[in-house]
Design an enzyme around this catalytic site. Structure first.
Site, short mmCIF file in Angstrom:
data_model
loop_
_atom_site.label_atom_id
_atom_site.label_comp_id
_atom_site.label_asym_id
_atom_site.label_seq_id
_atom_site.Cartn_x
_atom_site.Cartn_y
_atom_site.Cartn_z
N ASP A 37 9.09 25.19 -60.50
CA ASP A 37 9.52 26.56 -60.16
C ASP A 37 9.42 26.74 -58.64
OD1 ASP A 37 10.28 29.30 -60.51
OD2 ASP A 37 8.19 29.92 -60.49
N SER A 38 9.97 27.84 -58.15
CA SER A 38 9.86 28.16 -56.72
C SER A 38 8.42 28.52 -56.34
CB SER A 38 10.76 29.35 -56.39
OG SER A 38 10.36 30.47 -57.16
N TYR A 40 13.44 32.04 -54.34
CA TYR A 40 14.79 31.54 -54.61
C TYR A 40 15.78 32.69 -54.84
CZ TYR A 40 13.53 26.57 -55.37
OH TYR A 40 13.14 25.26 -55.22
N GLY A 41 15.27 33.83 -55.33
CA GLY A 41 16.15 34.94 -55.74
C GLY A 41 17.20 35.35 -54.73
N CYS A 77 12.49 28.15 -64.09
CA CYS A 77 13.00 29.13 -63.12
C CYS A 77 14.43 29.48 -63.53
CB CYS A 77 12.98 28.50 -61.73
SG CYS A 77 13.74 29.51 -60.46
N ASN A 78 14.64 30.73 -63.89
CA ASN A 78 15.98 31.18 -64.29
C ASN A 78 16.96 31.08 -63.13
OD1 ASN A 78 15.61 33.00 -67.09
ND2 ASN A 78 13.79 32.85 -65.84
N THR A 79 16.49 31.44 -61.94
CA THR A 79 17.36 31.46 -60.75
C THR A 79 17.92 30.06 -60.48
OG1 THR A 79 15.82 33.12 -59.90
CG2 THR A 79 17.42 32.24 -58.34
N CYS A 138 13.02 36.28 -65.46
CA CYS A 138 12.41 35.55 -64.34
C CYS A 138 11.03 35.15 -64.83
CB CYS A 138 12.30 36.45 -63.11
SG CYS A 138 11.29 35.73 -61.80
N THR A 139 10.68 33.89 -64.62
CA THR A 139 9.42 33.39 -65.19
C THR A 139 8.19 34.00 -64.52
OG1 THR A 139 9.58 31.48 -63.71
CG2 THR A 139 10.39 31.21 -65.98
N HIS A 140 8.38 34.62 -63.36
CA HIS A 140 7.25 35.31 -62.72
C HIS A 140 6.81 36.55 -63.51
CE1 HIS A 140 7.99 32.89 -59.14
NE2 HIS A 140 6.87 33.36 -58.62
N1 DGL Z 1 10.58 32.26 -61.11
C1 DGL Z 1 11.93 32.31 -60.74
C2 DGL Z 1 12.88 32.68 -61.84
O1 DGL Z 1 12.58 32.49 -63.00
C3 DGL Z 1 12.37 32.63 -59.34
C4 DGL Z 1 11.59 33.56 -58.46
C5 DGL Z 1 12.09 33.49 -57.00
O2 DGL Z 1 11.73 32.51 -56.33
O3 DGL Z 1 12.84 34.37 -56.56
O4 DGL Z 1 13.95 33.14 -61.61
#
Ligand code: DGL
Length: 270
Positions: free
Chosen positions: A11-12, A43-44, A75-77, A187-189
């Protein structure tokens, strides 16, 4: 596939730890190398090509170093744009994490769904396809928030979460005349803050992809002696100051070795 090899979770930042926790619940005996690309975080707001390049460089380096049985792009992004490229480059299965629109559509009663994700994920054509395919009869409210990503990072570093800011971020879902009865954490966060989110909107059904990803990983691997928990490794790009405040959370989650992924840091910095 029987394996004693580790899997890689990428992930990021710390968001993929929400996926790591679900995988370890199913497969405690599976060794994991978790990689946070702190140097590229977040990453967003990044251009798609930059996210693809970073994801590819990190995964190729991790493949070289750890010879994994499988990788999860937690990470979805990154998953919504990088999967075709990395699947072509790597000779092991790569599992992606994408917004659970299908599950939300199956659960929503009032046909009004919320998608809470990064600014990148909410505008991806992959996301449009998911909505058209699985939630064509739903009203889908999309909210992209990098602020919430940063709040999740801060929370795992021991900082408190500002409830008022959370309420403001969620307001487009709740203030609406036909408020969302189901919200996808795309988003996994965000599952890291699920307790706080549930407190603000207790009647909403919150959906994330963690358990489904853990089932997918279990179906692809057979892990010997899955009852004994093994310690995991946490690697990161960028400077070591990113991890200092994270150490108590990482130790609590079962990470023993915490090191920098040097080569990638240098390569991507140039
Ligand atoms: N955790 C990430 C996701 O699932 C990205 C968060 C980021 O770096 O903006 O999209």
């Amino acid at each position: 596939m029987a394996t004693a090899k580790p899997i890689v979770i990428f992930d990021s930042g710390v968001g993929g730890l929400s996926i790591h926790q679900e995988i370890k619940k199913c497969l405690p005996g599976l060794p994991v190398v978790y990689c946070a690309d702190f140097q590229g975080f977040p990453y967003g707001p990044k251009a798609e090509i930059d996210v693809i390049e970073r994801t590819s460089a990190c995964l190729n380096r991790l493949a070289e170093e750890y010879d994994p049985a499988l990788a999860v792009i937690a990470c979805n992004t990154a998953s919504t744009i990088s999967l075709p490229r990395v699947r072509e480059e790597l000779d092991f299965p790569v599992v992606g994490v994408v917004p659970a629109i299908k599950t939300a559509s199956e659960r929503s009663k009032n046909r009004c769904i919320g998608l809470l994700a990064t600014p990148g994920t909410i505008v991806r054509s992959y996301t449009d396809q998911l909505i058209n395919e699985f939630a064509g009869d739903c009203q889908v409210i999309r909210v992209g928030s990098s602020e919430l990503v940063i709040m999740a990072e801060q929370y795992l570093r021991g900082e408190t979460v500002n409830e008022q800011t959370l309420k403001e971020i969620l307001s487009p879902f709740l203030a609406h005349e036909n408020a969302s009865d189901t919200i996808v954490l795309g988003c996994t966060h965000f599952p890291i803050l699920s307790e706080q989110l549930r407190k603000i909107a207790p009647d909403v059904e919150w959906i994330d992809s963690g358990a489904a990803i853990a089932r997918r990983v279990s179906s692809l691997l057979s892990v010997p002696d899955s009852s004994a928990t093994v310690a995991d490794k946490f690697v990161y790009t960028g400077e070591s100051h990113h991890v200092k405040a994270l150490l108590p959370s990482l130790h609590q989650m079962g990470f023993e070795e915490i090191t920098s992924l040097q080569t990638v840091t240098k390569q991507l910095a140039t």
